[in-house]
Scaffold this motif. Structure first.
Motif, PDB file in Angstrom:
ATOM      1  N   TYR A  37       0.849  -1.189   0.000  1.00 32.57           N
ATOM      2  CA  TYR A  37       0.000   0.000   0.000  1.00 32.57           C
ATOM      3  C   TYR A  37       0.886   1.241   0.000  1.00 32.57           C
ATOM      4  O   TYR A  37       1.958   1.247   0.600  1.00 32.57           O
ATOM      5  CB  TYR A  37      -0.873   0.053   1.252  1.00 32.57           C
ATOM      6  N   LYS A  38       0.389   2.274  -0.636  1.00 35.81           N
ATOM      7  CA  LYS A  38       1.046   3.580  -0.591  1.00 35.81           C
ATOM      8  C   LYS A  38      -0.057   4.617  -0.414  1.00 35.81           C
ATOM      9  O   LYS A  38      -1.036   4.612  -1.148  1.00 35.81           O
ATOM     10  CB  LYS A  38       1.815   3.851  -1.875  1.00 35.81           C
ATOM     11  N   ILE A  39       0.102   5.477   0.596  1.00 34.69           N
ATOM     12  CA  ILE A  39      -0.885   6.521   0.865  1.00 34.69           C
ATOM     13  C   ILE A  39      -0.309   7.870   0.463  1.00 34.69           C
ATOM     14  O   ILE A  39       0.795   8.237   0.892  1.00 34.69           O
ATOM     15  CB  ILE A  39      -1.294   6.539   2.355  1.00 34.69           C
ATOM     16  N   VAL A  40      -1.080   8.595  -0.347  1.00 34.62           N
ATOM     17  CA  VAL A  40      -0.700   9.924  -0.802  1.00 34.62           C
ATOM     18  C   VAL A  40      -1.723  10.921  -0.273  1.00 34.62           C
ATOM     19  O   VAL A  40      -2.935  10.718  -0.404  1.00 34.62           O
ATOM     20  CB  VAL A  40      -0.648   9.985  -2.348  1.00 34.62           C
ATOM     21  N   SER A  41      -1.237  11.998   0.326  1.00 26.01           N
ATOM     22  CA  SER A  41      -2.090  13.085   0.803  1.00 26.01           C
ATOM     23  C   SER A  41      -2.335  14.046  -0.345  1.00 26.01           C
ATOM     24  O   SER A  41      -1.380  14.552  -0.953  1.00 26.01           O
ATOM     25  CB  SER A  41      -1.395  13.808   1.959  1.00 26.01           C
ATOM     26  N   LYS A  42      -3.610  14.339  -0.627  1.00 22.36           N
ATOM     27  CA  LYS A  42      -3.922  15.355  -1.644  1.00 22.36           C
ATOM     28  C   LYS A  42      -3.466  16.730  -1.170  1.00 22.36           C
ATOM     29  O   LYS A  42      -2.964  17.530  -1.959  1.00 22.36           O
ATOM     30  CB  LYS A  42      -5.428  15.376  -1.940  1.00 22.36           C
ATOM     31  N   GLN A  43      -3.641  17.017   0.100  1.00 21.54           N
ATOM     32  CA  GLN A  43      -3.269  18.323   0.655  1.00 21.54           C
ATOM     33  C   GLN A  43      -1.759  18.559   0.556  1.00 21.54           C
ATOM     34  O   GLN A  43      -1.310  19.650   0.221  1.00 21.54           O
ATOM     35  CB  GLN A  43      -3.728  18.416   2.111  1.00 21.54           C
ATOM     36  N   GLN A  44      -0.979  17.522   0.849  1.00 22.80           N
ATOM     37  CA  GLN A  44       0.475  17.664   0.848  1.00 22.80           C
ATOM     38  C   GLN A  44       1.105  17.359  -0.514  1.00 22.80           C
ATOM     39  O   GLN A  44       2.241  17.749  -0.774  1.00 22.80           O
ATOM     40  CB  GLN A  44       1.097  16.731   1.892  1.00 22.80           C
ATOM     41  N   GLY A  45       0.376  16.615  -1.348  1.00 18.77           N
ATOM     42  CA  GLY A  45       0.931  16.208  -2.634  1.00 18.77           C
ATOM     43  C   GLY A  45       2.142  15.310  -2.480  1.00 18.77           C
ATOM     44  O   GLY A  45       3.075  15.357  -3.273  1.00 18.77           O
ATOM     45  N   ALA A  46       2.113  14.475  -1.427  1.00 13.36           N
ATOM     46  CA  ALA A  46       3.270  13.642  -1.106  1.00 13.36           C
ATOM     47  C   ALA A  46       2.829  12.311  -0.509  1.00 13.36           C
ATOM     48  O   ALA A  46       1.716  12.190   0.008  1.00 13.36           O
ATOM     49  CB  ALA A  46       4.164  14.374  -0.112  1.00 13.36           C
ATOM     50  N   VAL A  47       3.738  11.337  -0.557  1.00  9.89           N
ATOM     51  CA  VAL A  47       3.507  10.042   0.094  1.00  9.89           C
ATOM     52  C   VAL A  47       3.651  10.242   1.595  1.00  9.89           C
ATOM     53  O   VAL A  47       4.646  10.801   2.056  1.00  9.89           O
ATOM     54  CB  VAL A  47       4.514   8.980  -0.403  1.00  9.89           C
ATOM     55  N   THR A  48       2.644   9.797   2.335  1.00 10.98           N
ATOM     56  CA  THR A  48       2.699   9.938   3.798  1.00 10.98           C
ATOM     57  C   THR A  48       2.979   8.620   4.502  1.00 10.98           C
ATOM     58  O   THR A  48       3.548   8.617   5.586  1.00 10.98           O
ATOM     59  CB  THR A  48       1.378  10.493   4.350  1.00 10.98           C
ATOM     60  N   THR A  49       2.559   7.513   3.885  1.00 13.95           N
ATOM     61  CA  THR A  49       2.609   6.230   4.564  1.00 13.95           C
ATOM     62  C   THR A  49       2.744   5.127   3.533  1.00 13.95           C
ATOM     63  O   THR A  49       2.203   5.225   2.432  1.00 13.95           O
ATOM     64  CB  THR A  49       1.303   5.993   5.359  1.00 13.95           C
TER      65      THR A  49
END
Length: 149
Positions: free
Chosen positions: A97-109
């Motif tokens: 799994y890879k989680i991307v934050s729309k707000q940050q525009g980055a991989v978070t987890t």
């Protein structure tokens, strides 16, 4: 942002809820495992695994799971959770799994889970059906071949 999830055939959009925040004002670590579960179930739906389980009494059991926290997530935000199969054998598979934050525009987890097939009627480990294997490989043509013995 789509380039951050390249190679993940299923992407699940999940809004961050206020109640998922902890006393340190970011999403609590245990919540990520729910995000992974939601993404895993969407992947299963895409390959028809749950319908097959109803018909055969053989389905997935989570054997182990892990998470790597890279950046904190806060409310409000919307997350994109990519899921894919990283390893495939005749009776189990490892999901990533890879989680991307729309707000940050980055991989978070990032995370992973080992899933073992289990025959609930016979109470023993079971093989993946050829149909499920075909669907997984059709979603990810670069997926390694499966042991068939």
């Amino acid at each position: 942002m789509s380039n951050l999830l390249e190679g993940y055939p299923v992407v699940t959009e999940i809004p961050v809820a206020w109640g998922e925040m902890d006393a340190l004002n970011h999403v609590n670590n245990v919540v990520y495992f729910r995000y992974f579960e939601t993404a895993r179930l969407e992947y299963f739906a895409d390959i028809g695994l749950m319908e097959e389980m109803q018909a055969t009494q053989t389905g997935p059991v989570l054997s182990e799971t892990s998470s790597r926290y890279r950046r904190p997530v806060t409310y409000p935000d919307t997350l994109l959770v990519g899921s894919r199969v990283a390893e495939l054998t005749k009776d189990s598979f490892v999901m990533e799994y890879k989680i991307v934050s729309k707000q940050q525009g980055a991989v978070t987890t990032s995370g992973s889970a080992k899933v073992v097939m289990f025959n609930f009627a016979q109470q023993k480990r079971a093989n993946l059906s050829p149909t499920l294997i075909e669907k997984m490989i059709s979603m990810q043509p670069d997926l390694d071949a499966v042991a068939t013995d």
